[in-house]
Write a protein that holds these residues in place. Structure first.
Motif, PDB file in Angstrom:
ATOM      1  N   MET A   1       0.828  -1.210   0.000  1.00 36.25           N
ATOM      2  CA  MET A   1       0.000   0.000   0.000  1.00 36.25           C
ATOM      3  C   MET A   1       0.855   1.251   0.000  1.00 36.25           C
ATOM      4  SD  MET A   1      -3.287  -0.489   2.501  1.00 36.25           S
ATOM      5  CE  MET A   1      -3.839   1.172   2.181  1.00 36.25           C
TER       6      MET A   1
ATOM      7  N   GLY B   1      -4.758   3.944  -8.666  1.00 40.16           N
ATOM      8  CA  GLY B   1      -3.673   3.049  -8.279  1.00 40.16           C
ATOM      9  C   GLY B   1      -2.668   2.800  -9.381  1.00 40.16           C
TER      10      GLY B   1
ATOM     11  N   GLN C   1      -2.159   8.440  -3.972  1.00 38.09           N
ATOM     12  CA  GLN C   1      -2.736   7.366  -3.173  1.00 38.09           C
ATOM     13  C   GLN C   1      -3.011   7.830  -1.748  1.00 38.09           C
ATOM     14  OE1 GLN C   1      -3.125   5.324  -5.502  1.00 38.09           O
ATOM     15  NE2 GLN C   1      -1.427   5.840  -6.849  1.00 38.09           N
TER      16      GLN C   1
ATOM     17  N   ASN D   1      -8.081   0.425  -4.622  1.00 40.10           N
ATOM     18  CA  ASN D   1      -6.909   1.284  -4.728  1.00 40.10           C
ATOM     19  C   ASN D   1      -5.679   0.625  -4.098  1.00 40.10           C
ATOM     20  OD1 ASN D   1      -5.241   3.658  -3.081  1.00 40.10           O
ATOM     21  ND2 ASN D   1      -5.718   4.183  -5.197  1.00 40.10           N
TER      22      ASN D   1
ATOM     23  N   SER E   1      -4.434  -2.156  -6.448  1.00 44.06           N
ATOM     24  CA  SER E   1      -3.930  -1.645  -7.720  1.00 44.06           C
ATOM     25  C   SER E   1      -2.642  -0.842  -7.583  1.00 44.06           C
ATOM     26  CB  SER E   1      -5.005  -0.765  -8.372  1.00 44.06           C
ATOM     27  OG  SER E   1      -4.539  -0.199  -9.573  1.00 44.06           O
ATOM     28  N   GLN E   2      -2.527  -0.075  -6.509  1.00 45.17           N
ATOM     29  CA  GLN E   2      -1.388   0.834  -6.391  1.00 45.17           C
ATOM     30  C   GLN E   2      -0.094   0.100  -6.094  1.00 45.17           C
ATOM     31  OE1 GLN E   2      -0.297   2.955  -2.785  1.00 45.17           O
ATOM     32  NE2 GLN E   2      -2.411   2.748  -2.078  1.00 45.17           N
TER      33      GLN E   2
ATOM     34  N   THR F   1      -4.026  -4.382 -11.620  1.00 44.03           N
ATOM     35  CA  THR F   1      -5.309  -3.676 -11.685  1.00 44.03           C
ATOM     36  C   THR F   1      -6.482  -4.641 -11.849  1.00 44.03           C
ATOM     37  OG1 THR F   1      -4.176  -1.804 -12.722  1.00 44.03           O
ATOM     38  CG2 THR F   1      -6.564  -1.812 -12.850  1.00 44.03           C
TER      39      THR F   1
ATOM     40  N   ALA G   1      -7.743  -5.924  -8.575  1.00 38.44           N
ATOM     41  CA  ALA G   1      -8.237  -4.746  -7.860  1.00 38.44           C
ATOM     42  C   ALA G   1      -9.695  -4.465  -8.241  1.00 38.44           C
ATOM     43  CB  ALA G   1      -7.363  -3.535  -8.175  1.00 38.44           C
TER      44      ALA G   1
END
Length: 420
Positions: free
Chosen positions: A94, A344, A352, A372, A375-376, A400, A403
């Motif tokens: 994250m 993300g 983010q 998010n 994906s990030q 992604t 996500a």
């Protein structure tokens, strides 16, 4: 109207620092120390455990911040870990937004971590099953051995030498590397072609490497006041009038100043800085201060976006604006999931942090936060981007997919069964 806007700017500065920034600093320093003690050892275990690499990569990605995840990227290029491990690490991480959630909503952080960890492992093994990494390695452009040596000989090592002179941990004249060696193609890409670290002769370097102690004092004072706020203490009515306002506003603008001096706006940590952090406790303190300043600044930006948005929607009536904001975000719940996943895709931690901070304000659903988070990639993608753009592109696309899928599933459960 102007007076109201000024009040929002100042009150947001005070609240963002005392309610979030100081707690981020405390948590970040704690995990920075853990990284200092354990990161190098954990990376070595990933290299040795071929069968469990996606699992270990996901576990490393779960550690708040990007330090551990950054080290995995060069390992793929060197052929020491699979591409599934890279994907699993990126899904689980994250970045710096993790510190915001841990500091404000720890239960939600645990939920996000559980879902991300499961998604990371499953996706990582699927990627390895289809041997996507093998295909990427075959198409990867590599410099001839002789050309690498010539580039390295001409490269500037002044800053690295200077850093080593200030460390007891340096065994040679240059900093030790994690995941690669001195003079290889990754060294050229991450330490010479890319911006690895500030020039030690620059004003920014001198300020960030001498002012970090003062910043930690401000964080400590703010943390005391932040804890007092949790117990409903009026921190502006203590023995020093308006103490909370002074520390809060001062801390926020000190954070902005430190971030500017460190020239960190979207990316807050490079591979080289991550290596420095695990070599020296002093470097851990210095770069953790810069990281805290970075996150605190972006949290402040999120507070401003929220407060000015509410004020504007209500036409100057804050209460009316809150009602409208709630209605807008409630009706846009599914869209928020897609937006979270797409945001993300942006490398770096700044956008983010804003998205996650808005979640703490109750403006987006949990499913959007989860989309998010999966994906990030935080700052971890930057080393891979510098070495091989094709691999970084595929990593972003692949992360992604789970996500969006998991975000939609959780949104359905959240909407229909009041989960989360």
């Amino acid at each position: 109207m102007l007076r109201d806007i000024i009040d929002i700017i100042l009150v947001s500065a005070e609240n963002s620092f005392l309610q979030v920034g100081v707690f981020v600093g405390a948590v970040l320093l704690l995990f920075g120390y853990i990284d200092y003690k354990k990161s190098g050892e954990f990376v070595r275990k990933i290299e040795e455990s071929k069968k469990w690499q996606p699992v270990l990569g996901a576990a490393l990605g779960l550690t708040p911040g990007c330090g551990g995840a950054i080290f995995v990227m060069p390992l793929f290029v060197k052929g020491k870990v699979s591409f599934g491990t890279v994907v699993a690490t990126l899904i689980a991480t994250m970045g710096d937004s993790a510190f915001v959630i841990i500091s404000t909503l720890p239960f939600h952080y645990i939920l996000v971590s559980i879902f991300s960890f499961i998604a990371a492992i499953i996706t990582g093994y699927i990627v390895d099953y289809y041997k996507i990494g093998d295909k990427l390695l075959l198409r990867m452009k590599k410099l001839p051995e002789g050309e690498i040596e010539k580039i390295h000989e001409k490269a500037d090592h002044i800053t690295q030498n200077y850093e080593c002179k200030n460390m007891k941990e340096c065994k040679i004249d240059l900093i030790s590397h994690i995941g690669h060696g001195e003079g290889d193609e990754i060294d050229i890409a991450l330490h010479h072609k890319a911006k690895g670290h500030q020039d030690y002769n620059s004003i920014g370097y001198k300020i960030t490497h001498k002012g970090y102690g003062v910043y930690w004092i401000v964080i400590t004072l703010g943390l005391i006041l932040g804890i007092a706020l949790l117990f409903q203490v009026d921190v502006n009515g203590l023995f020093i009038p308006n103490l909370g306002t002074i520390i809060g506003i001062g801390g926020t603008f000190f954070s902005i100043f430190l971030m500017i001096m460190g020239k960190k706006f979207i990316q807050d940590e490079t591979h080289e800085e991550a290596e420095l952090k695990i070599m020296s406790l002093k470097e851990t303190l210095i770069h953790s201060a810069q990281e805290t300043a970075f996150v605190s600044t972006w949290v402040y930006v999120a507070y401003l976006i929220y407060e000015i948005g509410v004020f504007s929607l209500g036409g100057g009536n804050y209460a009316a604006g809150e009602v409208i904001m709630t209605d807008v975000m409630t009706s846009a719940g599914f869209t928020a999931v897609l937006v979270g996943a797409l945001i993300g895709l942006i490398p770096g931690c700044g956008p983010q942090v804003i998205f996650v901070t808005l979640f703490t304000k109750g403006t987006i659903p949990f499913a959007a936060l989860l989309a998010n988070a999966i994906s990030q990639d935080g700052d971890a993608l930057f080393p891979l981007l510098a070495i091989d753009k094709r691999s970084s592109l595929w990593a972003s696309i692949i992360t992604t997919i789970p996500a969006i899928v998991l975000g939609i599933i959780i949104y359905y459960l959240e909407l229909n069964f009041n989960f989360f």
